[in-house]
Motif scaffolding. Structure first.
Motif, mmCIF file in Angstrom:
data_model
loop_
_atom_site.group_PDB
_atom_site.id
_atom_site.type_symbol
_atom_site.label_atom_id
_atom_site.label_comp_id
_atom_site.label_asym_id
_atom_site.label_seq_id
_atom_site.Cartn_x
_atom_site.Cartn_y
_atom_site.Cartn_z
ATOM 1 N N SER A 246 17.698 -2.656 -0.898
ATOM 2 C CA SER A 246 16.824 -1.981 -1.862
ATOM 3 C C SER A 246 16.290 -2.953 -2.906
ATOM 4 O O SER A 246 15.097 -2.935 -3.242
ATOM 5 N N VAL A 247 17.166 -3.795 -3.424
ATOM 6 C CA VAL A 247 16.752 -4.775 -4.430
ATOM 7 C C VAL A 247 15.745 -5.752 -3.834
ATOM 8 O O VAL A 247 14.751 -6.121 -4.480
ATOM 9 N N LEU A 248 15.971 -6.167 -2.590
ATOM 10 C CA LEU A 248 15.044 -7.077 -1.917
ATOM 11 C C LEU A 248 13.676 -6.431 -1.747
ATOM 12 O O LEU A 248 12.642 -7.063 -2.000
ATOM 13 N N ILE A 249 13.660 -5.154 -1.349
ATOM 14 C CA ILE A 249 12.392 -4.432 -1.191
ATOM 15 C C ILE A 249 11.663 -4.345 -2.528
ATOM 16 O O ILE A 249 10.447 -4.535 -2.602
ATOM 17 N N LEU A 250 12.409 -4.069 -3.603
ATOM 18 C CA LEU A 250 11.804 -3.966 -4.936
ATOM 19 C C LEU A 250 11.156 -5.287 -5.342
ATOM 20 O O LEU A 250 10.020 -5.318 -5.837
ATOM 21 N N LEU A 251 11.864 -6.392 -5.121
ATOM 22 C CA LEU A 251 11.324 -7.706 -5.476
ATOM 23 C C LEU A 251 10.063 -8.017 -4.682
ATOM 24 O O LEU A 251 9.073 -8.514 -5.233
ATOM 25 N N LEU A 252 10.087 -7.712 -3.399
ATOM 26 C CA LEU A 252 8.924 -7.975 -2.551
ATOM 27 C C LEU A 252 7.721 -7.140 -2.986
ATOM 28 O O LEU A 252 6.588 -7.643 -3.040
ATOM 29 N N ILE A 253 7.976 -5.871 -3.299
ATOM 30 C CA ILE A 253 6.882 -4.996 -3.731
ATOM 31 C C ILE A 253 6.299 -5.469 -5.058
ATOM 32 O O ILE A 253 5.077 -5.442 -5.263
ATOM 33 N N CYS A 254 7.157 -5.920 -5.979
ATOM 34 C CA CYS A 254 6.674 -6.434 -7.261
ATOM 35 C C CYS A 254 5.801 -7.666 -7.069
ATOM 36 O O CYS A 254 4.761 -7.829 -7.722
ATOM 37 N N ILE A 255 6.218 -8.534 -6.161
ATOM 38 C CA ILE A 255 5.435 -9.744 -5.886
ATOM 39 C C ILE A 255 4.079 -9.380 -5.291
ATOM 40 O O ILE A 255 3.035 -9.883 -5.719
ATOM 41 N N VAL A 256 4.102 -8.474 -4.310
ATOM 42 C CA VAL A 256 2.854 -8.044 -3.680
ATOM 43 C C VAL A 256 1.938 -7.360 -4.692
ATOM 44 O O VAL A 256 0.728 -7.608 -4.732
ATOM 45 N N ALA A 257 2.519 -6.489 -5.540
ATOM 46 C CA ALA A 257 1.726 -5.757 -6.530
ATOM 47 C C ALA A 257 1.080 -6.708 -7.535
ATOM 48 O O ALA A 257 -0.084 -6.528 -7.919
ATOM 49 N N SER A 258 1.831 -7.727 -7.952
ATOM 50 C CA SER A 258 1.287 -8.683 -8.926
ATOM 51 C C SER A 258 0.162 -9.521 -8.318
ATOM 52 O O SER A 258 -0.741 -9.967 -9.033
ATOM 53 N N ILE A 259 0.208 -9.732 -6.997
ATOM 54 C CA ILE A 259 -0.848 -10.482 -6.317
ATOM 55 C C ILE A 259 -2.092 -9.617 -6.130
ATOM 56 O O ILE A 259 -3.225 -10.064 -6.347
ATOM 57 N N LEU A 260 -1.886 -8.361 -5.757
ATOM 58 C CA LEU A 260 -3.003 -7.471 -5.469
ATOM 59 C C LEU A 260 -3.710 -6.977 -6.721
ATOM 60 O O LEU A 260 -4.900 -6.655 -6.684
ATOM 61 N N SER A 261 -2.984 -6.899 -7.837
ATOM 62 C CA SER A 261 -3.599 -6.409 -9.077
ATOM 63 C C SER A 261 -3.158 -7.263 -10.252
ATOM 64 O O SER A 261 -1.964 -7.349 -10.555
ATOM 65 N N LYS A 262 -4.122 -7.858 -10.933
ATOM 66 C CA LYS A 262 -3.804 -8.715 -12.085
ATOM 67 C C LYS A 262 -3.310 -7.892 -13.275
ATOM 68 O O LYS A 262 -2.710 -8.458 -14.212
ATOM 69 N N ASN A 263 -3.575 -6.577 -13.252
ATOM 70 C CA ASN A 263 -3.151 -5.725 -14.370
ATOM 71 C C ASN A 263 -1.736 -5.188 -14.198
ATOM 72 O O ASN A 263 -1.195 -4.562 -15.111
ATOM 73 N N PHE A 264 -1.135 -5.419 -13.039
ATOM 74 C CA PHE A 264 0.170 -4.818 -12.774
ATOM 75 C C PHE A 264 1.235 -5.270 -13.766
ATOM 76 O O PHE A 264 2.048 -4.467 -14.237
ATOM 77 N N LEU A 265 1.252 -6.563 -14.089
ATOM 78 C CA LEU A 265 2.296 -7.106 -14.951
ATOM 79 C C LEU A 265 1.969 -6.986 -16.443
ATOM 80 O O LEU A 265 2.729 -7.488 -17.279
ATOM 81 N N SER A 266 0.868 -6.336 -16.777
ATOM 82 C CA SER A 266 0.559 -6.144 -18.196
ATOM 83 C C SER A 266 1.585 -5.209 -18.821
ATOM 84 O O SER A 266 2.111 -4.302 -18.173
ATOM 85 N N LEU A 267 1.881 -5.430 -20.092
ATOM 86 C CA LEU A 267 2.918 -4.658 -20.780
ATOM 87 C C LEU A 267 2.596 -3.170 -20.788
ATOM 88 O O LEU A 267 3.474 -2.329 -20.555
ATOM 89 N N SER A 268 1.334 -2.843 -21.038
ATOM 90 C CA SER A 268 0.941 -1.437 -21.106
ATOM 91 C C SER A 268 1.127 -0.744 -19.755
ATOM 92 O O SER A 268 1.574 0.405 -19.691
ATOM 93 N N ASN A 269 0.815 -1.461 -18.672
ATOM 94 C CA ASN A 269 0.972 -0.868 -17.347
ATOM 95 C C ASN A 269 2.439 -0.691 -16.978
ATOM 96 O O ASN A 269 2.823 0.319 -16.390
#
Length: 318
Positions: free
Chosen positions: A18-41
């Motif tokens: 589960s933790v591995l899946i979460l890390l992979l999804i976070c990496i993919v999300a940050s690549i696909l959307s530059k706004n993903f890692l913004s504090l407000s998001n």
């Protein structure tokens, strides 16, 4: 390997997965959307996860016994609508919350009665309750939203405490409480025993019907809390409130490492599963993908999670 050790091993493997899946999804999300890692998001994701997380916490208890509850979304919708309706007519926040919790627990009592004491399959019993309660929501709201103006009530879903969103504090509290119940109490051990082997649990003196009934009561309570948080965050109750949340909750529990067959898993990693589902929702929104396509992705995630759960259990049996 002993059965107990095997169950612990499977649960640990599922947690790492589960933790591995979460890390992979976070990496993919940050690549696909530059706004993903913004504090407000990220704060927005956290608030969205809170509702599904509370429901998933209660669902973990149910699935640990080998059961399922399809009525959780309808309970969330009904309790939220009742809160909004009482606030609109009386502006009494404590009364609204008390009624919502009472109704949520009552719905859980009814589900548990049909499953544990009438021995109706959980899928059928809760499917019937899902339809019945959804009808109650539509009748009560007349298909229209109920606005909430009470500032104190809206603070529950929108406020911060020491810079931390209040809904997240609710999630942390209830997950820690659930962890304590499942790992440090006789009732928690009985839940695992029931999910592992119903007959063995009965022969060991566990009141299996009472234990099973109680998991649905706990689930009903958690759904009521989710309904309160949802309506306070949206400042309104919708006739469609809570729709589809049962699939998110089930997926979160499975992704968190709890086995659908029962008896194996931990409640804390369910938070990881809830975050994964929240990130998927958020990423699809940021990418401006058709909202209807969300169900396609969620369905695929659930099927994949169930398949992985099955394979992990098969490997552990060897």
């Amino acid at each position: 390997m002993k059965k107990v050790n095997k169950g612990v091993l499977v649960a640990q493997v599922n947690i790492y997965r589960s933790v591995l899946i979460l890390l992979l999804i976070c990496i993919v999300a940050s690549i696909l959307s530059k706004n993903f890692l913004s504090l407000s998001n990220l704060f927005n994701v956290i608030r969205q996860v809170a509702v599904g997380g509370l429901v998933a916490a209660g669902m973990t208890f149910v699935i640990l016994t080998g059961g399922i509850d399809l009525s959780v979304g309808s309970i969330v919708g009904l309790t939220g609508a009742l809160c909004a309706g009482i606030l609109k007519s009386t502006d009494n926040m404590m009364l609204a919350i008390l009624v919502a919790i009472t109704v949520g627990v009552l719905c859980g009592c009814i589900n548990g009665f049909f499953v544990a004491y009438c021995e109706i399959p959980a899928f059928i019993a809760t499917l019937g309750m899902m339809t019945l309660l959804r009808g109650c929501v539509l009748v009560y709201t007349q298909g229209s939203p109920i606005a909430i103006k009470n500032a104190s009530y809206k603070f529950i879903g929108k406020g911060n405490l020491l810079g931390i969103p209040l809904p997240i504090l609710f999630v942390v509290f209830f997950f820690l409480l659930g962890h304590y119940i499942l790992t440090k109490t006789a009732y928690g051990r009985a839940v695992y025993a029931l999910g592992g082997s119903r007959e063995a649990a009965r022969l060991s003196g566990i009141r299996t019907k009472l234990v099973e009934w109680m998991v649905y009561v706990i689930n009903g309570f958690m759904c009521a809390m989710a309904g309160i948080v949802l309506t306070s965050r949206l400042a309104s109750a919708q006739s469609t409130g809570g729709e589809g949340i049962e699939m998110d909750a089930i997926a979160a529990v499975i992704l968190g490492g709890t086995s659908l067959s029962g008896g194996s898993g931990f409640i804390l990693p369910t938070v990881v599963g809830a975050i994964i589902m929240g990130i998927i929702d958020n990423l699809l929104t940021l990418m401006k993908i058709d909202p209807h396509a969300t169900n396609i992705v969620k369905g695929a995630v659930i099927l994949l999670a169930v398949l992985v759960d099955k394979k992990v259990n098969e490997l552990s049996d060897r």
